[in-house]
Design an enzyme around this catalytic site. Structure first.
Site, PDB file in Angstrom:
ATOM      1  N   SER A 122      -8.456 -25.011 -31.973  1.00 40.77           N
ATOM      2  CA  SER A 122      -7.119 -24.443 -31.878  1.00 40.77           C
ATOM      3  C   SER A 122      -6.629 -24.069 -33.278  1.00 40.77           C
ATOM      4  O   SER A 122      -7.276 -23.306 -33.973  1.00 40.77           O
ATOM      5  CB  SER A 122      -6.173 -25.430 -31.171  1.00 40.77           C
ATOM      6  N   GLU A 170     -11.623 -18.102 -27.862  1.00 39.66           N
ATOM      7  CA  GLU A 170     -10.878 -18.653 -26.725  1.00 39.66           C
ATOM      8  C   GLU A 170      -9.408 -18.566 -27.051  1.00 39.66           C
ATOM      9  O   GLU A 170      -9.016 -18.383 -28.211  1.00 39.66           O
ATOM     10  CB  GLU A 170     -11.289 -20.100 -26.453  1.00 39.66           C
ATOM     11  N   HIS A 174      -8.990 -24.647 -24.300  1.00 40.24           N
ATOM     12  CA  HIS A 174      -7.949 -25.664 -24.357  1.00 40.24           C
ATOM     13  C   HIS A 174      -7.978 -26.635 -23.183  1.00 40.24           C
ATOM     14  O   HIS A 174      -7.118 -27.514 -23.091  1.00 40.24           O
ATOM     15  CB  HIS A 174      -6.577 -25.004 -24.461  1.00 40.24           C
TER      16      HIS A 174
END
Length: 303
Positions: free
Chosen positions: A103, A198, A268
């Site tokens: 992330s 992603e 996630h």
């Protein structure tokens, strides 16, 4: 597994559940790890895991600790962009410690590669993985297997992907973070790469727009393949009129200058593979899935 030194740092956000840190510490210690926790919930600042100076100090303490081999981020969110000009990437690379997270931590992976050429791990974090109320055994087992090395193979079942057999440098992470670093000193120039991406809660048109930005900036023309992970959490509206992820994917495959694969278990969600950033990758795709075999990345060889 032999005793491994693990430092917990919060370079991005704080956690709303401090007990997650306690659970993570307990679980890591039960595996024989030596844990240094540099996150203090009483010192959080706004949404961050500390002031900018405090978060930099956490990272420095972890880098300087001779008993630490792994530096694992508390969580993502936002905050590392504030720190990038002050991060001592050379000291991190010279320490030989393995930085772990995903992330927002993508910014540290990118900066470390751009500034020093050193690798790191897009892997599990403290609050949502090691400290989760319900552990995902696959996610943590995959991490420890990857860490043991010397190679690591990701095998995915997926249909509709092009057939290919190629090698390249594996890099990537959160798509929004990658795009935010374009034009900065923290965006590595990687030739012949296998780029994985992603994101969470990004509508397909935003995903398309960000990938087109990478394309129009010349980044994708330098890569050998683009591998899409999880892109969940978005909502379609009536105005989309049939424009969904599949429509976006078809457009990308017809437009981008490289093969586009889907089905990578990375994102996630709690179920996730670990990917060494900067590893040498061998990507083989057929009609029913693909394998990505990784080598030449930092490991902890445990007797």
């Amino acid at each position: 597994m032999n005793r491994i030194g693990v430092a917990i740092v919060a370079p991005s956000g704080c956690t709303q559940d401090p007990s997650a840190v306690e659970r993570a510490v307990s679980r890591l210690e039960s595996q024989g790890c030596l844990v240094r926790n540099h996150y203090d919930h009483s010192c959080i600042h706004l949404r961050f895991g500390g002031s900018d100076e405090g978060r930099l100090a956490q990272l420095k303490a972890a880098i300087d600790d001779p008993e630490v081999q792994l530096i694992i981020a508390l969580r993502g969110g936002y905050g590392i962009t504030r720190l990038l000009p002050q991060v001592d990437f050379e000291a991190l690379a010279a320490s030989g410690k393995i930085l772990v997270g995903f992330s927002d931590v993508t910014a540290l992976h990118m900066g470390l590669m751009a500034k020093t050429g050193a690798g790191s791990y897009a892997g599990p974090m403290i609050a949502g993985d090691f400290g989760a109320l319900e552990l995902d055994p696959f996610t943590l087992d995959d991490f420890w297997r990857c860490l043991a090395g010397p190679t690591h193979t990701i095998a995915e079942t997926a249909s509709g992907n092009p057939s290919l057999d190629l090698h390249g440098t594996v890099w990537g992470g959160n798509l929004a973070m990658l795009v935010s670093l374009l034009g900065t000193p923290y965006f590595p120039r990687i030739e012949g790469g296998i780029l994985f991406v992603e994101d969470i809660a990004e509508h397909p048109f935003r995903v398309e727009r960000m990938l087109l930005q990478l394309h129009q900036a010349g980044v994708l023309a330098r890569q050998r393949a683009l591998v899409l992970g999880d892109f969940s959490g978005y909502r379609l509206g009536s105005q989309d009129n049939g424009y969904d992820f599949d429509a976006m994917l078809a457009y990308l495959r017809a437009t981008l200058p490289l093969p586009v694969l889907t089905g990578l278990t990375f994102g996630h969600g709690p179920h996730r593979v670990t990917i060494p950033f900067g590893a040498r990758g061998h990507l083989v795709s057929g009609g029913d899935g693909f394998t990505l075999t990784l080598s030449d990345y930092p490991t902890l060889r445990c007797a």
